[in-house]
Design a protein around this motif. Structure first.
Motif, PDB file in Angstrom:
ATOM      1  N   GLN A 721       0.945  -1.610  -0.170  1.00  0.00           N
ATOM      2  CA  GLN A 721       0.337   0.020   0.105  1.00  0.00           C
ATOM      3  C   GLN A 721       0.526   1.423  -0.282  1.00  0.00           C
ATOM      4  O   GLN A 721       0.987   1.918   1.261  1.00  0.00           O
ATOM      5  CB  GLN A 721      -0.802  -0.448   1.208  1.00  0.00           C
ATOM      6  CG  GLN A 721      -2.248  -0.869   1.407  1.00  0.00           C
ATOM      7  CD  GLN A 721      -2.898  -1.263   0.164  1.00  0.00           C
ATOM      8  OE1 GLN A 721      -3.609   0.037  -0.076  1.00  0.00           O
ATOM      9  NE2 GLN A 721      -2.734  -2.550  -0.399  1.00  0.00           N
ATOM     10  N   LEU A 722       1.576   1.491  -1.403  1.00  0.00           N
ATOM     11  CA  LEU A 722       2.206   2.820  -1.062  1.00  0.00           C
ATOM     12  C   LEU A 722       0.830   4.525  -0.519  1.00  0.00           C
ATOM     13  O   LEU A 722       1.932   5.079  -0.044  1.00  0.00           O
ATOM     14  CB  LEU A 722       2.704   2.828  -3.118  1.00  0.00           C
ATOM     15  CG  LEU A 722       3.392   1.367  -2.996  1.00  0.00           C
ATOM     16  CD1 LEU A 722       3.785   2.219  -4.980  1.00  0.00           C
ATOM     17  CD2 LEU A 722       4.512   2.031  -2.165  1.00  0.00           C
ATOM     18  N   TYR A 723       0.124   4.067  -1.532  1.00  0.00           N
ATOM     19  CA  TYR A 723      -0.665   4.936  -1.351  1.00  0.00           C
ATOM     20  C   TYR A 723      -1.499   4.664  -0.365  1.00  0.00           C
ATOM     21  O   TYR A 723      -2.700   3.250  -0.531  1.00  0.00           O
ATOM     22  CB  TYR A 723      -1.844   5.203  -2.344  1.00  0.00           C
ATOM     23  CG  TYR A 723      -2.947   6.684  -2.033  1.00  0.00           C
ATOM     24  CD1 TYR A 723      -2.585   7.947  -2.822  1.00  0.00           C
ATOM     25  CD2 TYR A 723      -4.539   6.551  -1.554  1.00  0.00           C
ATOM     26  CE1 TYR A 723      -3.422   8.718  -2.546  1.00  0.00           C
ATOM     27  CE2 TYR A 723      -5.087   7.265  -1.641  1.00  0.00           C
ATOM     28  CZ  TYR A 723      -4.793   8.596  -1.178  1.00  0.00           C
ATOM     29  OH  TYR A 723      -5.266   9.713  -1.809  1.00  0.00           O
ATOM     30  N   ASN A 724      -1.563   5.025   0.481  1.00  0.00           N
ATOM     31  CA  ASN A 724      -2.726   4.608   1.813  1.00  0.00           C
ATOM     32  C   ASN A 724      -4.138   5.188   2.099  1.00  0.00           C
ATOM     33  O   ASN A 724      -4.254   5.892   2.543  1.00  0.00           O
ATOM     34  CB  ASN A 724      -2.284   4.010   3.333  1.00  0.00           C
ATOM     35  CG  ASN A 724      -2.858   3.242   4.215  1.00  0.00           C
ATOM     36  OD1 ASN A 724      -3.385   3.717   4.917  1.00  0.00           O
ATOM     37  ND2 ASN A 724      -2.120   3.130   4.583  1.00  0.00           N
ATOM     38  N   LEU A 727      -5.448   6.264   5.653  1.00  0.00           N
ATOM     39  CA  LEU A 727      -4.493   7.282   6.646  1.00  0.00           C
ATOM     40  C   LEU A 727      -6.096   7.993   5.574  1.00  0.00           C
ATOM     41  O   LEU A 727      -5.765   9.730   6.568  1.00  0.00           O
ATOM     42  CB  LEU A 727      -3.356   7.921   5.874  1.00  0.00           C
ATOM     43  CG  LEU A 727      -2.370   6.820   6.873  1.00  0.00           C
ATOM     44  CD1 LEU A 727      -0.965   6.616   5.999  1.00  0.00           C
ATOM     45  CD2 LEU A 727      -2.093   7.064   8.349  1.00  0.00           C
ATOM     46  N   GLN A 728      -6.469   7.905   4.617  1.00  0.00           N
ATOM     47  CA  GLN A 728      -6.892   9.726   3.674  1.00  0.00           C
ATOM     48  C   GLN A 728      -8.388   9.210   4.517  1.00  0.00           C
ATOM     49  O   GLN A 728      -9.027  10.971   4.861  1.00  0.00           O
ATOM     50  CB  GLN A 728      -7.039   8.622   2.213  1.00  0.00           C
ATOM     51  CG  GLN A 728      -7.769   9.663   1.639  1.00  0.00           C
ATOM     52  CD  GLN A 728      -7.666  11.699   0.993  1.00  0.00           C
ATOM     53  OE1 GLN A 728      -6.350  11.745   1.478  1.00  0.00           O
ATOM     54  NE2 GLN A 728      -7.711  11.999   1.220  1.00  0.00           N
ATOM     55  N   LYS A 729      -8.689   8.481   5.066  1.00  0.00           N
ATOM     56  CA  LYS A 729      -9.929   8.370   5.561  1.00  0.00           C
ATOM     57  C   LYS A 729      -9.983   9.222   6.953  1.00  0.00           C
ATOM     58  O   LYS A 729     -10.816  10.777   7.107  1.00  0.00           O
ATOM     59  CB  LYS A 729     -10.583   6.480   5.848  1.00  0.00           C
ATOM     60  CG  LYS A 729     -10.743   5.903   4.674  1.00  0.00           C
ATOM     61  CD  LYS A 729     -11.686   4.579   4.889  1.00  0.00           C
ATOM     62  CE  LYS A 729     -11.996   4.165   3.885  1.00  0.00           C
ATOM     63  NZ  LYS A 729     -12.415   2.506   4.572  1.00  0.00           N
ATOM     64  N   ALA A 753      -0.925  15.211   8.921  1.00  0.00           N
ATOM     65  CA  ALA A 753       0.389  13.973   9.838  1.00  0.00           C
ATOM     66  C   ALA A 753      -0.792  12.954   9.142  1.00  0.00           C
ATOM     67  O   ALA A 753      -0.237  12.071   8.157  1.00  0.00           O
ATOM     68  CB  ALA A 753      -0.407  14.021  11.148  1.00  0.00           C
ATOM     69  N   PHE A 754      -1.583  12.866   8.548  1.00  0.00           N
ATOM     70  CA  PHE A 754      -2.433  11.559   7.782  1.00  0.00           C
ATOM     71  C   PHE A 754      -2.298  11.916   6.317  1.00  0.00           C
ATOM     72  O   PHE A 754      -3.629  11.361   5.768  1.00  0.00           O
ATOM     73  CB  PHE A 754      -3.991  11.268   8.424  1.00  0.00           C
ATOM     74  CG  PHE A 754      -3.589  10.567   9.548  1.00  0.00           C
ATOM     75  CD1 PHE A 754      -4.052  11.183  11.202  1.00  0.00           C
ATOM     76  CD2 PHE A 754      -4.074   9.829  10.047  1.00  0.00           C
ATOM     77  CE1 PHE A 754      -3.906  10.984  12.249  1.00  0.00           C
ATOM     78  CE2 PHE A 754      -4.607   9.032  11.780  1.00  0.00           C
ATOM     79  CZ  PHE A 754      -3.619   9.414  12.234  1.00  0.00           C
ATOM     80  N   ALA A 755      -1.176  12.267   6.231  1.00  0.00           N
ATOM     81  CA  ALA A 755      -1.126  12.050   4.262  1.00  0.00           C
ATOM     82  C   ALA A 755      -1.302  10.606   3.897  1.00  0.00           C
ATOM     83  O   ALA A 755      -0.282   9.899   4.601  1.00  0.00           O
ATOM     84  CB  ALA A 755       0.225  12.763   3.786  1.00  0.00           C
ATOM     85  N   PRO A 756      -1.646  10.561   2.574  1.00  0.00           N
ATOM     86  CA  PRO A 756      -2.053   8.928   2.211  1.00  0.00           C
ATOM     87  C   PRO A 756      -1.399   8.648   1.911  1.00  0.00           C
ATOM     88  O   PRO A 756      -0.823   6.999   1.131  1.00  0.00           O
ATOM     89  CB  PRO A 756      -3.650   9.420   1.410  1.00  0.00           C
ATOM     90  CG  PRO A 756      -3.469  10.893   1.535  1.00  0.00           C
ATOM     91  CD  PRO A 756      -2.961  10.918   2.043  1.00  0.00           C
ATOM     92  N   LEU A 757      -0.209   9.460   0.970  1.00  0.00           N
ATOM     93  CA  LEU A 757       1.481   9.641   1.168  1.00  0.00           C
ATOM     94  C   LEU A 757       2.647   9.739   1.563  1.00  0.00           C
ATOM     95  O   LEU A 757       2.303  11.213   1.662  1.00  0.00           O
ATOM     96  CB  LEU A 757       1.258   9.906  -0.839  1.00  0.00           C
ATOM     97  CG  LEU A 757       0.861   9.331  -1.662  1.00  0.00           C
ATOM     98  CD1 LEU A 757       1.506  10.455  -3.460  1.00  0.00           C
ATOM     99  CD2 LEU A 757       1.495   7.677  -1.984  1.00  0.00           C
TER     100      LEU A 757
END
Lengths: 946, 307, 254
Positions: A721-724, A727-729, A753-757
């Motif tokens: 999961q490179l893009y998560n 975290l985006q949620k 802090a919860f950047a998906p990348l």
């Protein structure tokens, strides 16, 4: 010339060899304990053991002095003096256990959450977690929150495994090994053996660490990075690799979520989430048919960039496009990050070039056919022989989660995860995040006299899994899985005492700790924590934290602050299991587990903690600990190890199962299992079929093997999961676009802090303080000859580190007029300490450092109060607060990673000034009453003099 | 090097004792005088006391007799053997003087020669140690011998004075010996100050080709046998001051006092007082010199310990 | 016996220490202590073991040195300061001054294999051998009053009760970094001699004329990372557009 005198050349070492598992640190090496006349003659590494292959470190070799240390507790104790005085009276086990049962039983009946049960150097979390769950308190965790949860959580959420107990570099095949900061007292023999192997093979070893001792000293290249900027360095390397086209596109398409389509619908609750079909399958854009299809559709050639339109009309792009755009940005260029990281741009370019060169020009191929989870047959395993390892150097920063994610992303981009020469998973990993539970602990999960409805710890899939009430208030005492630390997969042990003392979110009645020195080196703000433990409620006259039960083998500082002491045995007097259900010791090529057994009988009135909690569980009549008639299910821990089943046929030990001991992994309990282990050197090792040894995340042979072994009941492949999305949620919730939403106060922090990348941001303390007023960093390093606070009660090891100077870079010495041996005040935003300094030039020029946990409190650990550990030794802990400096928003934020709650030990900023010489380092605390006499001289082994 | 009181006392006392015994062996003090009897007994006491004191630092003194066995290679063994051998003529000489009141020339001359050999052996224990630059020079035995000679002559002056008067030539010889002894000592010290260390952190580690080598961390934090025994080194400033004291007490004062005694003429109370003070002062100066002999010496092992 | 063996021994057992891989973990130090405190001769005692002046006898110690490259030197990364961990025990010198100074004959060098030993029953504890050793290889045991030193685990290397593979000094067996090697340095064909020849193994303090048997292997030469950037192969994709164009090319080829 007279002939040489006769020397006894062939004297037998001892009478008997007993093989067990070391516990001088968390490495868990196999040891041969030679006994002579009932005493330990010699301890050496077990040559057959998969962890250490015969070698043994300084700690392991000093086991004799640990086992016979005068600091050993001798009998259960009940506090008689005030907390901290060290005054106790010895009581019987019956009295101790009755009292504990009464305290715990009352809590369980009235309000189970008023027990906080936290374990420190626990190697039996599978049991302690089970006990806490059956007890029913939501407040359980081990020490991962102040150890390395960033590493573990980021690893699981990105790769399905992390470093150390989840995977290891392919030492034999790697051609470039990059090591970030690790605690050199943990997992140390495998790393030492591995680095030596890497160098012997002529491979390059690069160390990224502000301090150049230990492993870094022998690195071919040392990158003396500024603490807390590793993430920026890694992203700059990613920038360079993308620019040079040095990425493994085929690997990305096959193994990662790079092609998965990300919804582009700003302002909606689904923006930035993966586009999925009706079955929840993520979608990709198929380039041949130019249509949107489910990921892993056979024969599909997914796009890695380009906008497409989904069936519902929304736009979407492959996640890899977002990734590439993000890191190709000029702000990640080596020249742009050089000042912040303190690493010359040319070095960054060189590191990236070397990673790219080795990965793609020195690729290796193992001609072993294998089949992937799509059923596709491959002729060989392709290896990108670049491997990485990291632990606390990255983890113990408030940006550590994202930094660890960045490192894993780098590994995936070059195709170096679980391939020959790269980082390789160790059984039972990899394990996708979906195979982990979600956390339990909300009000509906527990109640009077009943178990918690599920495991305490796990991975929230989104804000909906948080342990908070309708108003967003934390359910757990440590505020794990609350908006403060949403993905606190290991809990926040470092916040328990402070929160319980502040009764925020609520007060507790019993604090039950195992082997965690919270009144000293394991707490931030040590003086503050001591005051909290000593603080009394003016209304009741009782302590604010009314009852503290503590189990330890040695008279640590924490002992003096507990009310009831349950004395543990030494590691040579006990049963233990190093279980695949817990923190495994597998190697990439083999499935391993191990036991300890009493190679010596205790000569004191002590009991193994695990046996004690089984007893307490039975006295409390906890389900799983008693049968229907209320009779104890297990005689002791040994009995539990053999007979406990977590799932049918799956017990703590994988080896010698089945009635006749021939089954592995799955099988009925075998009453002779422990004897079989002992006969086998106290471990079990099973080679993984070669076809299953690589690409485990996508390898059918491995997945079938894992199911056969009972790691899983169905195959659990992993897509990196490179893009998560999780975290985006959280980010969407922080933007007010998704329910539940965080309180207003938390929104900006979560959004950042919860950047998906993976992103890099300045560590929170550094960001909060005046950087000019506190211009330097101060960090600890782990001495290889000690383990946490252990070692000072060991007469041999303490000679190596009797006190700890603060090593100050030459540049700072010259600027501040400091010379070797001078005293200095070191101040942070929180406090100041007075210490003795020593000059060093092999260190990042803005960073001072010292050895961890050498400073001791006078009288603790059976040391004389005048011992240098107590007079000259010191802790940096006094400079580190569990809360960040106030920001003027009326809130005090935890000094932790905002994602995982990982304690940010290494974010500390300081200044330094010369001080007048003194007899003591400061702060200096009153001595604790010592227990018993210590000898003035040791002549260990004199009775065996030849 | 650690200036162990027992060893300093031993070399000072035995040096003075052997020097005095040698001068007595040359018949420089009237054998019939009470002074000569006292002098003989004192010489033996200084030698014996010194030897006893030197056994104080042994880990297993009960086995000290074994030290006589390795005279073929070990200067320490040779010293032990020679000390015992030298006792024979010295005791004989003393017997003749104390009991019979007469000088026995053969025993006296043989004794004097053996005294010199024994002092030489003592000195060679130190001078043979290549690991200690300061000591590893022929100047070391020269100093030991000259100090023994000077001490013996100064003591002889005192005893001759108490016996009725020292001859001018004896006083002059003593003054000469004091001057020469300290002169050679100055050369010895000059060498110490100017010579570069034979071994350095660079040669000790073999890593000088990389750069300048500096101790970062000791192997064990606290002192150990090596650092206690060999790690002691007096600060240079301190050493300079002490050497001035040694020079004043051991050279200047005895020289002036002996000169005074010479000027005062034989027999007077003033001359006796001055001869006595010269002896005391010389002894004191020698003690300080011996302390510095150890305290200024750097052992090669300190290249590994940042010293 | 205090004299050195008349004819130089053909076997010269000793250690080769690889400074390129020693991480300074002290494993050899402590394992040596535990082996020897119950083994050859008197126990290795520790004084004030739990107090202020804790101090014990050790036969092997690791020093840590910081090395500041001279101006202009280009070994490894220019200007970068190195740390070298440096284990040190008896070097079993061929011209061992500690042997010849011994007044009792307690100190001796074995003719058969060159190991320098102390016969503790003869040792008077005068300390002169320790003074004579430039390396600090000998330490007096304060409790027993006898001189202790590395025996090269003479009670292991010939010990028929041990498996053959274990007949090496304790420090060698336990070293996790494989930085210690044991063998016959008198035999040019032995693995240790070959290692010395290949890696430029050297003597400590050659100026002392002691002719140590133990050899040290220097840290290997290192190449700066920055040098890898020059002439690196690969694309030069300056922006996202160029990158995606390149990516399409790669995807087409898959």
């Amino acid at each position: 010339m007279a002939p040489s005198p006769r020397v006894a050349l062939s004297k037998p070492v001892g009478d008997e060899i007993r093989k067990t598992t070391c516990y001088m640190c968390a490495c868990r090496c196999g040891i041969n304990v030679h006994l002579k006349d009932g005493r330990i003659r010699y301890i050496e590494g077990n040559r057959d053991h998969p962890v250490n292959r015969g070698v043994l470190c300084a700690k392991g070799s000093a086991g004799i002095m640990q086992h016979y240390s005068p600091a050993r507790l001798k009998a259960p104790l009940l506090r008689t003096g005030p907390r901290g005085s060290g005054e106790f009276r010895e009581i019987s086990w019956e009295e101790a256990l009755s009292l504990a049962t009464e305290w715990l039983g009352t809590v369980r009946r009235d309000d189970p959450k008023r027990l906080a049960f936290f374990t420190g150097r626990d190697q039996s979390q599978s049991l302690t977690g089970f006990w806490a769950q059956q007890f029913g308190t939501p407040n359980y965790a081990a020490h991962g929150g102040f150890c390395s949860v960033n590493m573990a959580a980021a690893g699981i959420m990105t790769l399905g495994g992390a470093f150390w107990e989840f995977g290891a570099p392919d030492w034999e095949r790697t051609k470039l090994f990059v090591l970030f900061g690790v605690a050199e007292d943990h997992d140390s023999n495998p790393i030492k053996m591995g680095i030596s192997r890497v160098k012997a093979n002529g491979a390059r070893f690069v160390s990224v660490n502000p301090v150049r001792t230990g492993y870094s000293a022998i690195a071919d290249n040392w990158i003396g990075i500024r603490p807390g900027t590793d993430g920026l360095l890694i992203l700059s390397v990613v920038h360079e690799l993308l620019k040079a086209g040095r990425i493994d596109v085929d690997y990305l398409v096959r193994n990662s979520n790079a092609p998965w389509l990300v919804i582009d619908a700003p302002g909606t609750a689904e923006h930035g989430l993966f586009a999925r079909d009706g079955d929840g399958q993520p979608l990709v854009f198929e380039t041949v048919t130019e249509s949107v299809v489910a990921a892993r559709t056979k024969g599909a050639r997914p796009a890695l960039h380009g906008r497409c339109t989904l069936a519902d009309g929304r736009a979407a792009v492959p996640s890899f496009q977002l990734l590439a755009e993000a890191y190709l940005d000029a702000r990640y260029a080596p020249d742009a990050v050089s000042a912040e990281t303190g690493v010359p741009a040319a070095t960054i370019r060189g590191l990236a070039a070397e990673i790219g060169r080795v990965a793609f020009e020195e690729a290796i191929e193992i001609p072993q056919p294998w089949t992937d989870m799509n059923g596709e047959r491959h002729d060989s395993f392709v290896g990108r022989p670049v491997s990485f390892h990291a632990m606390r150097g990255i983890s113990a920063h408030s940006n550590g989660f994202q930094t660890a994610r960045a490192l894993h992303m780098l590994q995936v981009l070059i195709g170096a995860v679980d391939c020959p020469g790269g980082f390789r998973f160790e059984p039972p990993y990899p394990k996708p995040v979906e195979a982990h539970p979600t956390p339990h602990g909300r009000a509906e999960h527990f109640g009077s006299n009943k178990p918690l409805s599920g495991p305490h710890l796990g991975f929230p899939r989104g804000p909906e899994d948080l342990l908070v009430d309708e108003d967003g208030r934390p359910a757990r005492i440590d505020k794990a899985f609350s908006w403060d630390a949403p993905i606190a997969a290991h809990g926040l042990m470092h916040m328990v005492i402070a929160n319980a003392h502040a009764r925020d979110p609520y007060g507790i009645d019993v604090l039950f700790l195992y082997m965690a020195n919270m009144a000293w080196n394991s707490s931030m703000n040590t003086a503050g924590v001591i005051a909290m433990l000593e603080d009394k409620d003016p209304e009741t006259g009782d302590y604010v934290i009314p009852k503290i039960i503590y189990s330890d083998a040695y008279s640590s500082e924490m002992v003096a602050y507990a009310d009831l002491i349950l004395p543990d045995t030494t590691y040579l007097e006990r049963h233990d299991c190093i279980s695949l259900l817990d923190r495994p010791i597998s190697e990439p090529d083999s499935v391993n587990d191990a036991i300890r057994w009493p190679v010596l009988e205790p000569d004191r009135d002590v009991r193994a903690f695990q046996t004690v909690i089984l007893d307490l569980g039975a006295r409390l009549k906890l389900p799983g600990f008693v049968d229907q008639r209320g009779k104890a299910l297990y005689d002791d821990y040994a009995d539990y190890i053999v007979r406990h089943e977590r799932r049918p046929g799956i017990g703590p030990l994988a080896g010698f199962r089945g009635a006749d001991g021939t089954r592995t992994g799955r099988g009925a309990a075998n009453r002779e299992q422990l004897d079989r282990y002992i006969a086998n050197g106290s471990f079990f090792s099973m080679e993984i079929p070669f076809e299953a040894q690589f690409m485990k995340h996508a390898n059918r042979a491995w997945q079938e093997f894992a199911v056969r072994m009972g790691f899983f009941d169905t195959p659990q492949p992993v897509t990196f999961q490179l893009y998560n999305e999780t975290l985006q949620k959280f980010r969407l919730a922080a933007q007010g676009l998704r329910e539940p939403q965080p309180p207003e106060s938390h929104r900006a922090r979560i959004e950042a802090a919860f950047a998906p990348l993976p992103v890099w941001y300045r560590p929170l303390e550094e960001d909060a303080v005046d950087r000019d007023a506190f211009p330097y960093h101060a960090i600890t390093q782990r001495p290889m000859a000690m383990y946490h606070s252990w070692g000072s009660m060991n007469a041999w090891l303490r000679q190596i580190h009797t006190r700890n100077p603060l090593y100050v870079p030459g540049e700072i010495c010259d600027r501040e007029g400091l010379a070797d041996g001078d005293c200095a005040w070191v101040s942070s935003a929180h406090g100041r300490i007075k210490v003795q300094i020593a000059r060093s030039d092999a260190v990042n020029p803005a960073t001072m450092w010292t050895w961890n946990a050498i400073g001791k409190r006078g009288g603790a650990w059976a040391l004389k109060p005048e011992a240098p550990e107590a007079t000259k030794g010191f802790l940096l802990n006094h400079l580190i607060h569990e809360l960040l400096p106030p920001k003027g928003d009326g809130l005090r934020w935890s000094n932790s990673d905002p994602v995982t709650g990982q304690a940010a030990w290494y974010d500390l900023r300081v200044r330094i000034e010369k001080a007048a010489p003194g007899d003591f380092s400061e702060p200096h605390f009153p001595d604790i009453a010592t227990r018993g006499e210590v000898p003035e001289e040791l002549r260990y082994g004199e009775e065996w003099e030849a | 090097m650690h200036p162990a009181p027992s060893i300093i006392l031993f070399t000072t006392a035995s040096g003075l004792g052997y020097g005095l015994a040698a001068m007595l062996g040359l018949g420089l003090v009237d054998p019939a005088s009470v002074s000569a009897k006292v002098a003989h007994v004192l010489a033996l006491a200084l030698i014996g006391g010194g030897l006893l004191s030197s056994t104080l630092h042994l880990g297993n003194p009960q086995r000290a007799w074994r030290a006589l066995s390795q005279w073929r290679s070990s200067w320490l063994s040779r010293e032990g053997v020679m000390a015992l051998v030298t006792f024979v003529p010295l005791v004989l000489s003393a017997w003749f003087v104390v009991v019979e009141g007469r000088y026995a020339p053969v025993a006296g001359l043989v004794g004097a020669a053996l005294c010199a050999v024994t002092v030489y052996c003592t000195a060679m224990i130190y001078a043979s140690l290549k690991a200690v630059d300061a000591w590893h020079t022929p100047l070391t035995p020269a100093c030991y011998l000259l100090f023994a000679l000077a001490g013996g002559l100064v003591a002889s002056v005192f005893f001759a004075t108490t016996a009725g008067g020292a001859g001018r030539w004896l006083i002059a010889a003593a003054m000469c010996a004091v001057a020469v002894a300290w002169g050679v000592k100055l050369v010895w010290r000059g060498r110490l100050a100017s010579a570069a260390s034979t071994s350095t952190p660079e040669s000790a580690t073999g890593l000088g080709h990389i750069g300048r080598v500096r101790l970062l961390e000791r192997p064990h934090m606290t002192e150990n046998y090596l650092t206690r025994e060999m790690g002691f080194r007096v600060a240079r400033k301190h050493a300079r001051k002490l050497f001035v004291i040694a020079l004043v007490a051991g050279a200047a004062l005895p020289f002036l006092l002996l000169g005074g005694s010479l000027a005062a003429g034989p027999g007077g109370a003033a001359s006796l007082l001055m001869a006595g003070m010269a002896l005391l002062s010389f002894g004191l100066g020698t003690l300080v010199e011996r302390w510095l002999f150890f305290a200024e010496a750097r052992h090669a092992v300190m290249s590994y310990y940042g010293g | 016996m205090t004299s050195l063996p008349a004819a130089p021994a053909s076997r010269k057992l000793g250690l080769v220490i690889d400074l390129d891989v020693c991480v300074g973990c002290h494993a050899c130090v402590v394992n040596c202590k535990e082996w020897n405190t119950g083994g050859y001769g008197a126990a290795l005692s520790d004084q004030d073991p739990y107090g202020a002046n804790v101090s014990g006898a050790w036969l092997n110690r690791i020093h840590a040195f910081e090395i500041v490259p001279d101006e202009g030197s280009v070994i490894g990364e220019a200007g970068e300061v190195r740390v070298v961990h440096f284990p040190k025990s008896c070097l079993h010198c061929e011209d061992a001054p500690c042997v010849t100074v011994c007044p009792t004959g307690a100190s001796y060098k074995r003719a058969e294999d060159g190991i320098v030993l102390v016969d503790e029953d003869k040792c008077i504890g005068c300390g002169l051998c320790a003074w004579s050793c430039p390396y600090g290889a000998r330490e007096m045991d304060v409790a027993a009053g006898v001189m202790k030193k590395c025996t090269l685990c003479v009670d292991r290397i010939y010990n028929e009760t041990l498996e053959e593979v274990d007949r090496v000094p304790a420090c060698v067996r336990t070293c996790p970094a494989n930085a210690r090697h044991f063998g016959d340095l008198g035999d040019p064909g032995s693995h240790v001699s070959r290692m010395v020849a290949e890696r430029g193994g050297y003597d400590l303090m050659p100026e002392q004329g002691t002719r140590p048997v133990n050899k040290y292997l220097p840290p290997r030469p290192r190449a700066a990372l920055a040098a890898s950037a020059e002439g690196a192969r690969g694309e030069d994709l300056s922006d996202a557009t160029g990158f995606f164009a390149w990516l399409d090319g790669v995807l087409d080829r898959l």
